[in-house]
Design an enzyme around this catalytic site. Structure first.
Site, PDB file in Angstrom:
ATOM      1  N   SER A   1       0.852  -1.187   0.000  1.00 29.93           N
ATOM      2  CA  SER A   1       0.000   0.000   0.000  1.00 29.93           C
ATOM      3  C   SER A   1       0.885   1.232   0.000  1.00 29.93           C
ATOM      4  CB  SER A   1      -0.901   0.015   1.234  1.00 29.93           C
ATOM      5  OG  SER A   1      -1.383   1.329   1.419  1.00 29.93           O
TER       6      SER A   1
ATOM      7  N   ASP B   1      -4.667   3.448  -2.248  1.00 25.92           N
ATOM      8  CA  ASP B   1      -5.740   3.788  -1.304  1.00 25.92           C
ATOM      9  C   ASP B   1      -6.306   5.180  -1.573  1.00 25.92           C
ATOM     10  OD1 ASP B   1      -5.985   1.503   0.465  1.00 25.92           O
ATOM     11  OD2 ASP B   1      -3.950   1.972   1.126  1.00 25.92           O
TER      12      ASP B   1
ATOM     13  N   MET C   1     -11.271  -6.174   5.121  1.00 24.46           N
ATOM     14  CA  MET C   1     -10.514  -5.220   5.929  1.00 24.46           C
ATOM     15  C   MET C   1     -10.231  -5.849   7.296  1.00 24.46           C
ATOM     16  SD  MET C   1     -10.036  -2.638   3.997  1.00 24.46           S
ATOM     17  CE  MET C   1      -9.154  -1.663   5.215  1.00 24.46           C
TER      18      MET C   1
ATOM     19  N   GLY D   1      -9.140   3.951   6.710  1.00 26.00           N
ATOM     20  CA  GLY D   1      -8.859   5.373   6.910  1.00 26.00           C
ATOM     21  C   GLY D   1      -7.397   5.684   7.183  1.00 26.00           C
ATOM     22  N   PHE D   2      -6.685   4.730   7.743  1.00 28.45           N
ATOM     23  CA  PHE D   2      -5.309   5.020   8.142  1.00 28.45           C
ATOM     24  C   PHE D   2      -4.426   3.781   8.002  1.00 28.45           C
ATOM     25  CE2 PHE D   2      -8.253   7.649  10.486  1.00 28.45           C
ATOM     26  CZ  PHE D   2      -7.764   8.926  10.208  1.00 28.45           C
ATOM     27  N   GLY D   3      -3.161   4.001   7.688  1.00 31.28           N
ATOM     28  CA  GLY D   3      -2.170   2.933   7.725  1.00 31.28           C
ATOM     29  C   GLY D   3      -1.679   2.749   9.148  1.00 31.28           C
ATOM     30  N   GLY D   4      -0.949   1.674   9.375  1.00 35.57           N
ATOM     31  CA  GLY D   4      -0.259   1.483  10.645  1.00 35.57           C
ATOM     32  C   GLY D   4      -1.116   1.045  11.817  1.00 35.57           C
TER      33      GLY D   4
ATOM     34  N   GLY E   1      -4.743  -4.525   6.096  1.00 35.08           N
ATOM     35  CA  GLY E   1      -4.673  -3.865   7.393  1.00 35.08           C
ATOM     36  C   GLY E   1      -3.895  -4.659   8.426  1.00 35.08           C
ATOM     37  N   GLY E   2      -2.778  -4.102   8.857  1.00 34.01           N
ATOM     38  CA  GLY E   2      -2.008  -4.736   9.927  1.00 34.01           C
ATOM     39  C   GLY E   2      -1.307  -6.024   9.527  1.00 34.01           C
TER      40      GLY E   2
ATOM     41  N   GLY F   1       1.246  -2.042   4.041  1.00 29.93           N
ATOM     42  CA  GLY F   1       1.740  -0.679   3.874  1.00 29.93           C
ATOM     43  C   GLY F   1       2.923  -0.414   4.774  1.00 29.93           C
ATOM     44  N   SER F   2       2.633  -0.170   6.053  1.00 26.54           N
ATOM     45  CA  SER F   2       3.704   0.197   6.985  1.00 26.54           C
ATOM     46  C   SER F   2       4.753  -0.898   7.130  1.00 26.54           C
ATOM     47  CB  SER F   2       3.106   0.570   8.346  1.00 26.54           C
ATOM     48  OG  SER F   2       2.234  -0.435   8.812  1.00 26.54           O
TER      49      SER F   2
HETATM   50  C1  DX5 Z   1      -6.455   1.432   5.338  1.00 27.23           C
HETATM   51  C2  DX5 Z   1      -5.896   1.104   3.967  1.00 27.23           C
HETATM   52  C3  DX5 Z   1      -4.767   0.159   3.984  1.00 27.23           C
HETATM   53  C4  DX5 Z   1      -3.543   0.631   4.717  1.00 27.23           C
HETATM   54  C5  DX5 Z   1      -2.800  -0.567   5.186  1.00 27.23           C
HETATM   55  O1  DX5 Z   1      -7.634   2.135   5.172  1.00 27.23           O
HETATM   56  O2  DX5 Z   1      -6.912   0.516   3.171  1.00 27.23           O
HETATM   57  O3  DX5 Z   1      -4.436  -0.248   2.666  1.00 27.23           O
HETATM   58  O4  DX5 Z   1      -2.707   1.421   3.946  1.00 27.23           O
HETATM   59  O5  DX5 Z   1      -1.725  -0.128   5.954  1.00 27.23           O
HETATM   60  P1  DX5 Z   1      -0.985  -1.088   6.994  1.00 27.23           P
HETATM   61  O6  DX5 Z   1      -0.437  -2.252   6.212  1.00 27.23           O
HETATM   62  O7  DX5 Z   1       0.066  -0.210   7.553  1.00 27.23           O
HETATM   63  O8  DX5 Z   1      -2.020  -1.534   8.001  1.00 27.23           O
HETATM   64 ZN    ZN Z   2      -6.368  -0.377   1.223  1.00 32.59          ZN
END
Ligand code: DX5
Ligand code: ZN
Length: 229
Positions: free
Chosen positions: A9, A36, A139, A144-147, A178-179, A199-200
């Site tokens: 991501s 995203d 999900m 809404g957010f990474g990490g 996610g995570g 992502g992270s």
């Molecule tokens: C959250 C996004 C994810 C996010 C995942 O709303 O859809 O794609 O970037 O990030 P990580 O892998 O850090 O949880």
């Molecule tokens: Zn995503």
């Protein structure tokens, strides 16, 4: 089950050098680019749109771009993303008044279609539409957010959706978002996912360069292979 895909991501990439970041992560062995899109309405954050998708294509990115729409409404923006070079477009059923119509709209623009289920969205939303989908995205955090941390109930949900996909006999991908980390991806794979967003875990790897990304992607692929046997 479909061949394993690792989809970093870019939400956690360095946006000041996005083209280089995407080149690096693909050279590091990643398969897709997870893109995203957040609108400060369906989710409380604002990210990137079709212009950035098109810019990545113009930059020379040929890998599949996996567009995750966290926007409401959905339909108006679908043709823009198709034109901008999206390969797969996924959306949340809560954000579309007519889910079946949106799926057909995505396909009519030449893209693959995915439906995204939030942690508390029942899997019954897949009734009557599953066989039209190319991908189901579960999900494992609230969007809404990474990490954020992986929500464990997603494992049971993966198992249940895996059963449904297998019963359908169709080549539908099961993606998790996610995570996802190198140290939990094996149990996620064992629960039935074949497509992994991270992502992270990738872009925040110490060093944040191609070698660092390659180390994580390689660990993830090895863990998935071990789990799939
Ligand atoms: C959250 C996004 C994810 C996010 C995942 O709303 O859809 O794609 O970037 O990030 P990580 O892998 O850090 O949880
Ligand atoms: Zn995503």
């Amino acid at each position: 089950m479909q061949p394993t895909v690792i989809a970093p991501s870019i939400l956690s990439a360095n946006f000041a050098k996005l083209g280089e970041e995407v080149d690096a992560v693909l050279a590091a062995g990643a398969d897709w680019v997870h893109f995203d899109v957040m609108d400060n309405h369906y989710v409380p954050n604002l990210t990137i749109g079709p212009l950035v998708c098109e810019a990545l294509r113009k930059h020379g990115v040929t890998a599949p771009i996996d567009v995750h729409l966290m926007v409401e409404p959905v339909d108006r923006i679908v043709p823009d993303f198709a034109k901008a070079g999206a390969s797969i477009i996924s959306f949340h059923p809560e954000a579309s008044a007519h889910v079946h119509r949106t799926v057909q709209l995505i396909k009519s623009h030449g893209c693959q279609a995915g439906l995204v289920l939030n942690p508390a969205t029942p899997i019954e939303v897949l009734d009557w539409v599953l066989e039209d989908l190319d991908l189901v995205l579960l999900m494992s955090v609230n969007p809404g957010f990474g990490g954020q941390s992986f929500i464990p109930s997603a494992l049971d949900k993966l198992r249940r959706v895996r059963e449904r996909i297998d019963r359908s006999g169709k080549p539908i991908r099961l993606e998790i978002d996610g995570g996802v980390k190198a140290d939990n991806i094996a149990e996620i794979a064992a629960a039935g996912a074949d497509t992994f967003v991270a992502g992270s875990a990738i872009f925040n790897a110490p060093g944040a360069n191609q070698q660092a990304y390659a180390d994580v992607v390689e660990r993830m692929k090895a863990a998935v292979q071990g789990a799939r046997g």
